[in-house]
Design an enzyme around this catalytic site. Structure first.
Site, PDB file in Angstrom:
ATOM      1  N   LYS A 109       0.850  -1.201   0.000  1.00 19.05           N
ATOM      2  CA  LYS A 109       0.000   0.000   0.000  1.00 19.05           C
ATOM      3  C   LYS A 109       0.884   1.249   0.000  1.00 19.05           C
ATOM      4  O   LYS A 109       0.613   2.219  -0.715  1.00 19.05           O
ATOM      5  CB  LYS A 109      -0.947  -0.017   1.202  1.00 19.05           C
ATOM      6  CG  LYS A 109      -2.057  -1.045   1.009  1.00 19.05           C
ATOM      7  CD  LYS A 109      -2.785  -1.431   2.284  1.00 19.05           C
ATOM      8  CE  LYS A 109      -3.709  -2.613   1.993  1.00 19.05           C
ATOM      9  NZ  LYS A 109      -4.335  -3.181   3.197  1.00 19.05           N
ATOM     10  N   GLN A 166      -5.276  -2.154   9.336  1.00 18.47           N
ATOM     11  CA  GLN A 166      -4.981  -3.439   8.694  1.00 18.47           C
ATOM     12  C   GLN A 166      -5.574  -4.584   9.528  1.00 18.47           C
ATOM     13  O   GLN A 166      -5.316  -4.690  10.721  1.00 18.47           O
ATOM     14  CB  GLN A 166      -3.453  -3.602   8.548  1.00 18.47           C
ATOM     15  CG  GLN A 166      -3.026  -4.839   7.777  1.00 18.47           C
ATOM     16  CD  GLN A 166      -3.504  -4.833   6.332  1.00 18.47           C
ATOM     17  OE1 GLN A 166      -3.413  -3.835   5.643  1.00 18.47           O
ATOM     18  NE2 GLN A 166      -4.040  -5.953   5.879  1.00 18.47           N
ATOM     19  N   ASP A 207     -11.302   2.027   3.567  1.00 18.20           N
ATOM     20  CA  ASP A 207     -11.595   0.630   3.224  1.00 18.20           C
ATOM     21  C   ASP A 207     -13.089   0.372   3.000  1.00 18.20           C
ATOM     22  O   ASP A 207     -13.469  -0.698   2.550  1.00 18.20           O
ATOM     23  CB  ASP A 207     -11.126  -0.261   4.389  1.00 18.20           C
ATOM     24  CG  ASP A 207      -9.973  -1.145   3.996  1.00 18.20           C
ATOM     25  OD1 ASP A 207      -9.721  -1.303   2.788  1.00 18.20           O
ATOM     26  OD2 ASP A 207      -9.313  -1.694   4.908  1.00 18.20           O
TER      27      ASP A 207
END
Ligand code: NAD
Length: 283
Positions: free
Chosen positions: A52, A96, A119
């Site tokens: 990322k 994460q 997300d």
């Protein structure tokens, strides 16, 4: 022989688009920023976070990685998220997953401002997807739909089968296929005759985490097969689809590696730019 749903090509295209948008935003004085919180030292998570960061570098997005120890408290994790909510340099926040044992994922995700939810896992954005309203879409499902669209796979009126019903892949991808007017069936670990269902699918999306679950005899000739699974066996990556037996039957197939995983990262960059654009518009 199936056409390859090539994540390398499609993700490069998506990243090039993002790069152009970032350039335009920077010209107007806005630098999109992503913060990634990594708690613990899970090697797979470390790789995802590194990828990322690399994609941010490539597209010109400002990125910050916050590494927290595996034994970080829930309060400390939530405080870190709140600080990022208030940080003017940050447009998107990503925690994460999976979080180390003892941490409450649901509570952590709920702390992210929906306007900074890179997300698309916040309950508000999940609800918007459910209601067909615009909001941040989860990256992997968004990448799956982007691949199908770029390949010209028809969805309207087609039978789509999604194998897997997780909140991060199966359910949102099913909802997005429904929003495209596909007739959608969701299969899961309690589905009685999986093959019976998958054989009906014009579009088959598989997100389970079981290598080789889907074999050629389970696929309708000409179907579009998207393999979301990522399995590591002795350090080698494979998907949930047995590529060798499915490829001769399918009309389209995505490989692992080189498929959906690359799209996921590209769609994250796309989400950050969209969030930055929205925030700049409001400022
Ligand atoms: P999960 O473990 O949360 O969900 C798995 C789902 O599979 C469950 O809904 C379960 O009911 C279903 N399932 C289990 N066994 C089954 C069976 N025999 N038949 C039918 N369904 C069955 O997993 P997840 O987070 O949705 O991830 C699924 C896979 O996708 C994993 O391999 C994960 O690593 C991968 N993944 C890839 C990306 C990417 O970017 N490519 C992103 C997220 C997850």
């Amino acid at each position: 022989m199936a056409q390859l749903l090539d994540g390398r090509i499609y993700s490069e295209e998506a990243l090039a688009e993002v790069t152009e948008k970032v350039k335009a935003l920077k010209k107007s004085g806005v630098t999109p920023g992503l913060a990634v919180i990594l708690a613990g030292d899970d090697p797979a998570s470390q790789t995802y976070v590194r990828n990322k960061g690399k994609a941010c570098e490539k597209t010109g997005i400002y990125s910050r990685t916050i590494i927290l120890p595996a034994d970080v408290s829930q309060a400390e994790l939530e405080k870190t998220i709140r600080e990022l909510n208030d940080d003017p340099k940050i447009d998107g926040i990503l925690v994460q997953l999976p979080l180390p044992r003892g941490l409450d994922e649901k509570r952590a995700l709920a702390c992210i401002l929906p306007e900074k939810d890179a997300d698309g896992f916040h309950v508000l954005n999940a609800g918007r997807l459910m209601l067909g309203q615009s909001g941040t879409l989860p990256c992997t499902p968004k990448g799956v739909l982007r691949m199908l669209r770029l390949a010209g796979v028809e969805l309207d009126g087609k039978k789509a089968v999604v194998v897997g019903r997780s909140n991060i892949v199966g359910k949102p991808v099913a909802m997005m296929l429904l929003n495209e007017n596909a007739t959608v069936t969701i299969c899961h670990s309690h589905t009685e005759d999986l093959k019976e269902v998958t054989k009906q699918a014009d579009v088959l999306v598989v997100a389970v985490g079981k290598p080789g679950l889907i074999t050629g005899d389970m696929v309708k000739p000409g179907a579009a097969v998207v393999d979301v699974g990522i399995n590591r066996i002795n350090g080698v990556l494979s998907g949930d689809v047995d590529f060798d037996s499915v490829e001769p039957v399918a009309g389209w197939i995505s490989p692992v590696p080189g498929g959906v995983g690359l799209m996921t990262v590209a769609m994250l960059m796309d989400n950050v730019v969209t969030l930055a654009t929205a925030r700049a518009g409001k400022a």
